[in-house]
Design an enzyme around this catalytic site. Sequence first.
Site, PDB file in Angstrom:
ATOM      1  N   ASP A 111       0.860  -1.195   0.000  1.00 60.49           N
ATOM      2  CA  ASP A 111       0.000   0.000   0.000  1.00 60.49           C
ATOM      3  C   ASP A 111       0.892   1.239   0.000  1.00 60.49           C
ATOM      4  O   ASP A 111       1.140   1.869   1.025  1.00 60.49           O
ATOM      5  CB  ASP A 111      -0.911  -0.010   1.222  1.00 60.49           C
ATOM      6  CG  ASP A 111      -2.056   0.978   1.077  1.00 60.49           C
ATOM      7  OD1 ASP A 111      -2.106   1.687   0.047  1.00 60.49           O
ATOM      8  OD2 ASP A 111      -2.907   1.042   1.986  1.00 60.49           O
ATOM      9  N   ALA A 112       1.392   1.559  -1.200  1.00 59.81           N
ATOM     10  CA  ALA A 112       2.352   2.652  -1.367  1.00 59.81           C
ATOM     11  C   ALA A 112       1.749   3.877  -2.031  1.00 59.81           C
ATOM     12  O   ALA A 112       2.304   4.969  -1.937  1.00 59.81           O
ATOM     13  CB  ALA A 112       3.549   2.165  -2.188  1.00 59.81           C
ATOM     14  N   LYS A 113       0.630   3.692  -2.744  1.00 61.58           N
ATOM     15  CA  LYS A 113      -0.071   4.792  -3.416  1.00 61.58           C
ATOM     16  C   LYS A 113       0.873   5.642  -4.260  1.00 61.58           C
ATOM     17  O   LYS A 113       0.863   6.872  -4.210  1.00 61.58           O
ATOM     18  CB  LYS A 113      -0.823   5.658  -2.415  1.00 61.58           C
ATOM     19  CG  LYS A 113      -1.907   4.891  -1.647  1.00 61.58           C
ATOM     20  CD  LYS A 113      -2.660   5.783  -0.695  1.00 61.58           C
ATOM     21  CE  LYS A 113      -3.757   5.031   0.040  1.00 61.58           C
ATOM     22  NZ  LYS A 113      -3.227   4.047   1.013  1.00 61.58           N
ATOM     23  N   ARG A 114       1.681   5.000  -5.071  1.00 63.64           N
ATOM     24  CA  ARG A 114       2.645   5.709  -5.899  1.00 63.64           C
ATOM     25  C   ARG A 114       1.975   6.285  -7.147  1.00 63.64           C
ATOM     26  O   ARG A 114       1.042   5.696  -7.690  1.00 63.64           O
ATOM     27  CB  ARG A 114       3.785   4.778  -6.317  1.00 63.64           C
ATOM     28  CG  ARG A 114       4.636   4.258  -5.149  1.00 63.64           C
ATOM     29  CD  ARG A 114       5.298   5.400  -4.401  1.00 63.64           C
ATOM     30  NE  ARG A 114       6.303   4.931  -3.457  1.00 63.64           N
ATOM     31  CZ  ARG A 114       6.226   5.045  -2.138  1.00 63.64           C
ATOM     32  NH1 ARG A 114       5.160   5.601  -1.596  1.00 63.64           N
ATOM     33  NH2 ARG A 114       7.198   4.607  -1.360  1.00 63.64           N
TER      34      ARG A 114
END
Length: 286
Positions: A103-106
């Site tokens: 869950d890095a939301k890059r």
Amino acid sequence: MPEQVPGAGRESFGSRLGAAMAARGPLCVGIDPHPALLGSWGLDDGAEGLRRFSLTVLEAVASLAAAVKPQVALYERHGSAGMAVLEELLAAARDESVLTIADAKRGDIGSTMAAYADAWLRDGSPLAADSVTLSPYLGFESLRPALDLAAETGRGVFVLALTSNPEGASVQHVGGADSVANRIARAAAAENARYQGGLGSVGLVVGATVGTALSDLNVDLAAVRGPILAPGLGAQGATPADLRTTFGAAYPQVLGTSSRDILSAGPEVRGLREAALRTRDGLLAE
């Protein structure tokens, strides 16, 4: 027959996730080592506490969850030592045959987006996960390096579409029936056309607590034919019954995600396991 990745001869992420959901149930457990949770478990807010927390959660839920979702920011805050723990967790999950969602939301453009894709989706990368969350708000097509590398390596992505935070509506709801969220959903559906059979490998993040937003905005998630990551189950207020109502015909695609509600049952493996079982059974109940 497992669906193969175009041109790569590998089983796609969507196929693997679909099989895991059928075998274990549609539960994703968020591994969110918040400082307060570490403290409540009697652990120090440092690398060793982070490690014990992460590996204990994995041990407890490995046989029950279709996927685990480590919150990358809560590892990043510990610097290189925290990222080393994340690498260890991702490797341990592979050994346990549990799918991972970083869950890095890059989200970025050009060579920078390609570098993010390389970090999270490339074979051999120490941070390689089975999938990663992405932000499309520089334009969905800015995600192209990640979309293509995921397809090549048999991995997946989850693109933010309708989040449950109040501020999200100021962007995601704009346009009504032709809203930003609707455009993201349609773009994901087009990407999933490259995957034949069951679930595609381009999923969406849609909060479990978005209420009537899907119907209000006329978002057709069933047409996306990809997995729907639905955070907000439990501590944030959503119940399995809410998910059935909210997602309707798309419910079979939904990966219900619970973090604090399960994690607060620690630090004992038994307590975590029992909390995960209750949540999973609620998702499976008719």
